[in-house]
Design a protein around this motif. Structure first.
Motif, PDB file in Angstrom:
ATOM      1  N   LEU A  50      41.556  16.670  66.604  1.00 46.85           N
ATOM      2  CA  LEU A  50      42.958  16.503  66.237  1.00 46.85           C
ATOM      3  C   LEU A  50      43.084  15.652  64.978  1.00 46.85           C
ATOM      4  O   LEU A  50      42.336  14.692  64.785  1.00 46.85           O
TER       5      LEU A  50
ATOM      6  N   ARG B 132      47.447  10.789  62.673  1.00 48.64           N
ATOM      7  CA  ARG B 132      48.875  10.765  62.389  1.00 48.64           C
ATOM      8  C   ARG B 132      49.155   9.893  61.174  1.00 48.64           C
ATOM      9  O   ARG B 132      48.598   8.815  61.021  1.00 48.64           O
TER      10      ARG B 132
ATOM     11  N   VAL C  47      55.084  10.054  60.879  1.00 47.89           N
ATOM     12  CA  VAL C  47      55.225  10.254  62.319  1.00 47.89           C
ATOM     13  C   VAL C  47      55.594   8.941  62.994  1.00 47.89           C
ATOM     14  O   VAL C  47      56.383   8.913  63.942  1.00 47.89           O
TER      15      VAL C  47
ATOM     16  N   GLU D 122      51.232  17.079  73.334  1.00 50.60           N
ATOM     17  CA  GLU D 122      50.709  18.284  72.695  1.00 50.60           C
ATOM     18  C   GLU D 122      50.924  19.495  73.594  1.00 50.60           C
ATOM     19  O   GLU D 122      50.816  19.405  74.810  1.00 50.60           O
TER      20      GLU D 122
ATOM     21  N   GLU E 101      52.324  19.186  68.143  1.00 48.90           N
ATOM     22  CA  GLU E 101      52.658  17.834  68.608  1.00 48.90           C
ATOM     23  C   GLU E 101      54.171  17.758  68.735  1.00 48.90           C
ATOM     24  O   GLU E 101      54.885  17.831  67.734  1.00 48.90           O
TER      25      GLU E 101
ATOM     26  N   ARG F 264      55.962  17.292  65.215  1.00 49.12           N
ATOM     27  CA  ARG F 264      55.533  16.113  64.463  1.00 49.12           C
ATOM     28  C   ARG F 264      54.384  16.408  63.510  1.00 49.12           C
ATOM     29  O   ARG F 264      54.316  15.859  62.412  1.00 49.12           O
ATOM     30  N   ASN F 265      53.437  17.259  63.938  1.00 48.85           N
ATOM     31  CA  ASN F 265      52.297  17.555  63.066  1.00 48.85           C
ATOM     32  C   ASN F 265      52.734  18.346  61.835  1.00 48.85           C
ATOM     33  O   ASN F 265      52.207  18.149  60.745  1.00 48.85           O
TER      34      ASN F 265
ATOM     35  N   GLU G 203      54.498  15.888  59.499  1.00 52.23           N
ATOM     36  CA  GLU G 203      53.510  15.057  58.803  1.00 52.23           C
ATOM     37  C   GLU G 203      52.905  15.811  57.629  1.00 52.23           C
ATOM     38  O   GLU G 203      52.738  15.263  56.532  1.00 52.23           O
ATOM     39  N   ARG G 204      52.618  17.073  57.853  1.00 49.64           N
ATOM     40  CA  ARG G 204      51.964  17.869  56.811  1.00 49.64           C
ATOM     41  C   ARG G 204      52.870  18.075  55.593  1.00 49.64           C
ATOM     42  O   ARG G 204      52.413  17.992  54.458  1.00 49.64           O
TER      43      ARG G 204
END
Length: 454
Positions: free
Chosen positions: A21, A24, A28, A116, A136, A338-339, A342-343
């Motif tokens: 994974l 973060r 986040v 997740e 996420e 959330r993922n 973040e990206r």
């Protein structure tokens, strides 16, 4: 390669993928801080569910074809029992609703959750080529509320979470649509298929394949010839029953009053998923984000050329809830990814908003007052005044009883007259004494009235 064989290979690789994974980023952390504060402010209690559970409770959803869009990851234990990865925190929470016997609790129930979720998705051009996806989630859920306030409140909270971490509101695009109850969707689907019965051969190869399994997916095709054909196809909004029309109208009125911009898009149709009656998506428009900031160089150009990125989604999941719980149940849920956030946002230095310190109870009476409640609560939140509410109730007496039960010192009463006059009745819960205060002076008035907690 068959779909079944591809699915088995992905299942075997799960544990290797699970342990890989990404870390973060700061965005986040900011989101979690603001999300926790907002969820607590609006009465969503945190709850945790397991990422692995028995597959048996989800069998009914598989038979109802609610996992056509996102397929379950299932494997069989040596003892013969089938286990499944959590495909959605909302579905896992419905499972907990049964096991923990939450039906005995006062409704509506409001929960926040995170964690997740995993599922398999097929590539449109290669249905047999499945890929594992991990999301996420930071989610909200309301159970036992059948009115439009459930969707409106969750959408409003998500909007405030995303703008709270520094994303400009004009760079976010909220898309909503009513997809109808089982009866509405049945009539629409029949008409939709009849329309393409003589036009199907003019679609692209992928759309011709989708017509056999998920017909409404052709509405999302970007090829020009398909878009021209879809433009003349029946729309689900023309097939809504009176109940679904009223529900959609209620959600839109709440959003209008709360000042949240939206697009009503009939192409947003989540066939083969656990959403029913109403769906929404919040996407980031990178080109609008760049235009509002002072970025320079290649990074700005790269963002400007990107397509809209889905950050949040949700809707009513009452049909899935009915299949899991075994009886009719009203449920609405949504998640922020959330993922993905973040990206696309990277490491932005954004300051969380100030935490709420004090609490009062908001009592509303009438449809207009209920629609204006979210805007009033946001004014109080920004002023550092915490507020509890029971927007699903219509009786003033029952709401005041709830205010006494939670030991609120002050009740804010917003009726039809107050909503029109932009005033609020401030009532002392213990003594019953009350006075009318203009809404623009309410925060200052409450801060003088309430004794400090420290």
């Amino acid at each position: 390669m068959s779909v079944r064989k591809a699915k088995q290979q992905h299942d075997e690789k799960f544990f290797m993928l699970y342990n890989r994974l990404p870390e973060r980023e700061a965005v986040v952390t900011y989101l979690d801080s603001i999300a926790a504060e907002l969820a607590g402010f609006y009465g969503f209690e945190k709850i945790a569910t397991s990422v692995v559970d028995e597959a048996k409770p989800l069998v009914a959803l598989i038979k109802a074809k609610l996992f056509e869009e996102r397929m379950l990851v299932i494997w069989k234990m040596r003892i013969g029992e089938e286990m499944a990865l959590r495909p959605s925190g909302a579905l896992a929470l419905l499972r907990s609703y049964v096991t923990l016997k939450m039906n005995d609790l006062p409704h509506p129930l409001k929960f926040s959750f995170e964690g997740e979720s995993f599922f398999l998705r097929s590539d449109r051009g290669n249905p047999a080529g499945l890929r594992m996806e991990r999301v996420e989630e930071r989610g909200l859920m309301m159970i036992g509320e059948d009115t439009a306030i459930a969707e409106a409140e969750i959408i409003f909270c998500f909007w405030k979470m995303l703008t709270g971490i520094g994303i400009p509101g004009h760079a976010l695009q909220l898309t909503v649509n009513a997809i109808g109850c089982t009866q509405c969707r049945g009539h629409f689907r029949s008409s939709f298929l009849a329309y393409f019965r003589t036009r199907g051969q003019r679609l692209c190869r992928n759309c011709r394949r989708d017509l056999k399994r998920l017909p409404t997916r052709v509405m999302l095709c970007e090829e020009e010839k398909c878009r021209m054909l879809v433009h003349g196809a029946p729309q689900v909004l023309d097939f809504l029953c009176e109940t679904c029309k009223k529900h959609l109208r209620g959600v839109l009125e709440f959003l209008d009053e709360a000042g949240v911009p939206y697009f009503l898009d009939s192409r947003l149709f989540r066939e083969g998923s656990w959403f029913s009656q109403f769906v929404f998506e919040i996407a980031l428009r990178p080109e609008l984000l760049v235009s509002s900031q002072s970025h320079e160089g290649g990074e700005s150009s790269a963002l400007a050329n990107k397509k809209a990125v889905l950050l949040a989604e949700g809707g009513r999941i009452s049909y899935a809830g009915e299949l899991i719980v075994g009886r009719r149940i009203d449920a609405v849920s949504g998640i922020i990814m959330r993922n993905v956030l973040e990206r696309v946002c990277g490491e932005q230095r954004l300051d969380p908003e100030l935490p709420v310190r004090q609490k009062v109870f908001l009592v509303q009476l009438g449809e207009l007052a209920k629609r204006k409640s979210l805007g009033l609560m946001e004014i109080l939140r920004q002023g550092g005044i915490g507020v509890l509410e029971s927007l699903g109730r219509d009786s003033v007496k029952s709401q005041l009883k709830v205010a006494e039960r939670v030991e609120a010192e002050i009740a804010l009463i917003l009726g039809q007259k107050e909503a029109l006059d932009n005033t609020v009745i401030v009532r002392d819960v213990d003594s019953g004494m009350q006075e009318t205060v203009p809404q623009e002076k309410l925060v200052e008035f409450l801060k003088r009235r309430m004794s400090p907690k420290e």
